[in-house]
Design a protein around this motif. Structure first.
Motif, PDB file in Angstrom:
ATOM      1  N   HIS A 170       0.790  -1.023  -0.016  1.00 49.91           N
ATOM      2  CA  HIS A 170       0.146  -0.155  -0.117  1.00 49.91           C
ATOM      3  C   HIS A 170       0.908   1.242   0.112  1.00 49.91           C
ATOM      4  CE1 HIS A 170      -3.831   2.275   1.011  1.00 49.91           C
ATOM      5  NE2 HIS A 170      -2.704   3.146   1.502  1.00 49.91           N
ATOM      6  N   HIS A 174       1.928   4.167  -3.132  1.00 50.65           N
ATOM      7  CA  HIS A 174       1.914   5.555  -3.076  1.00 50.65           C
ATOM      8  C   HIS A 174       3.141   6.299  -3.445  1.00 50.65           C
ATOM      9  CE1 HIS A 174      -2.161   6.162  -1.229  1.00 50.65           C
ATOM     10  NE2 HIS A 174      -1.585   5.745   0.259  1.00 50.65           N
ATOM     11  N   TYR A 224     -11.685   1.562   2.067  1.00 51.81           N
ATOM     12  CA  TYR A 224     -10.887   2.888   2.421  1.00 51.81           C
ATOM     13  C   TYR A 224     -10.453   3.300   1.027  1.00 51.81           C
ATOM     14  CZ  TYR A 224      -6.988   5.523   4.048  1.00 51.81           C
ATOM     15  OH  TYR A 224      -5.971   6.430   4.555  1.00 51.81           O
ATOM     16  N   GLU A 231      -5.791   6.875  -2.768  1.00 51.78           N
ATOM     17  CA  GLU A 231      -6.212   5.445  -1.778  1.00 51.78           C
ATOM     18  C   GLU A 231      -6.619   4.499  -2.793  1.00 51.78           C
ATOM     19  OE1 GLU A 231      -4.638   5.301   0.881  1.00 51.78           O
ATOM     20  OE2 GLU A 231      -4.314   7.550   1.496  1.00 51.78           O
TER      21      GLU A 231
HETATM   22 ZN   LIG Z   1      -2.950   5.219   1.729  1.00 49.14          ZN
END
Ligand SMILES: [Zn+2]
Length: 271
Positions: A170, A174, A224, A231
């Motif tokens: 994750h 990013h 999320y 995200e």
């Molecule tokens: Zn994140």
């Protein structure tokens, strides 16, 4: 005469400044991958043994480069060990195999806490609700060249590679995203034939996930991901690597654009 000596001195200094880091990097990459590191990835990275040998060799090379270039720092009393460094490097570099790109060129520091760490600033949730106050988080990625991780969650995420949750994948998604100059769910796609379908596929899937989140409907992608496009890309990356068969079945176009971008098909690794 003194002028030319000065010029030659400056040129030598510039050449040394450019060549020495490259020489050191080449040396680090050419060094054998230690047996102790093999033992760490085999123990901590559940998917590693299922990777084809060619990808394992690529991964080892990337890990060596990552560990040569990035600086790890323990926080909250955690002492950095080879197990921590190699495990995080291995998972981060999973996103780079087959892609022939740089190894997170803007990233310099990985800060590791023993467990969830507390941040105290406004945060928005998937409904866009902004809350303030202290909150425990498992990971953060900063476009200024820093990733922060909770070690206990790194370890649980790497040892379970099928639940769709992986804090390292994750946060490093990013990092890839931020290489384009802004963290907005659109990483660098230059020269990629994924470019044409990327925007429409991701925005359509993002809107669907937002609807699921608002209505409280179950979805393969974690709600999320409905927080914002950045995200969404990070959550999609986790699902792509950890639940590839389900994603290919239920989100075929999204799976294809991610397969095009990451240049792997994690369904091949399912044992
Ligand atoms: Zn994140």
């Amino acid at each position: 005469m003194a002028y030319w000596i000065f010029v030659i001195f400056v040129l030598c200094a510039v050449a040394a400044a450019l060549l020495i880091p490259r020489y050191r990097l080449r040396k680090a990459i050419a060094a054998p991958f230690p047996d102790a590191w093999v033992a760490i990835v085999e123990k901590n990275i559940a998917i590693y043994k299922d990777l084809p040998m060619e990808l394992r060799l690529q991964l080892r090379k990337l890990i060596k480069q990552f560990l040569h270039q990035k600086h790890f720092e323990g926080a909250g009393g955690l002492e950095i060990t080879d197990e921590i460094r190699v495990t995080i490097a291995a998972e981060a570099c999973m996103l780079l195999v087959n892609r022939n790109t740089g190894v997170y060129p803007s990233l310099r520091y990985i800060i590791v806490y023993p467990a969830a760490f507390v941040v105290d600033r406004p945060q928005s949730d998937m409904h866009g609700v902004v809350s303030s106050g202290r909150k425990g988080v498992l990971g953060e990625s900063w476009s200024s060249g820093k990733v922060i991780l909770a070690w206990d969650n790194v370890l649980s995420g790497s040892s379970n590679f099928v639940d769709g949750h992986n804090v390292v994948l994750h946060e490093f998604a990013h990092q890839l995203d931020s290489e384009s100059g802004s963290t907005n769910g659109a990483p660098i796609l230059a020269g990629s034939n994924c470019l044409r379908t990327w925007a429409t596929t991701l925005s359509g899937e993002f809107e669907e996930l937002q609807k699921d989140a608002w209505k409280g409907r179950r979805s393969l992608l974690d709600h999320y991901g409905a927080t914002n496009p950045a995200e969404f890309f990070a959550v999609s990356t986790e699902t792509f690597f950890e639940k590839p068969a389900q994603m290919a079945k239920h989100h075929a176009e999204l799976f294809e654009v991610l397969r095009c971008y990451y240049r792997v098909d994690p369904r091949d690794w399912l044992s």
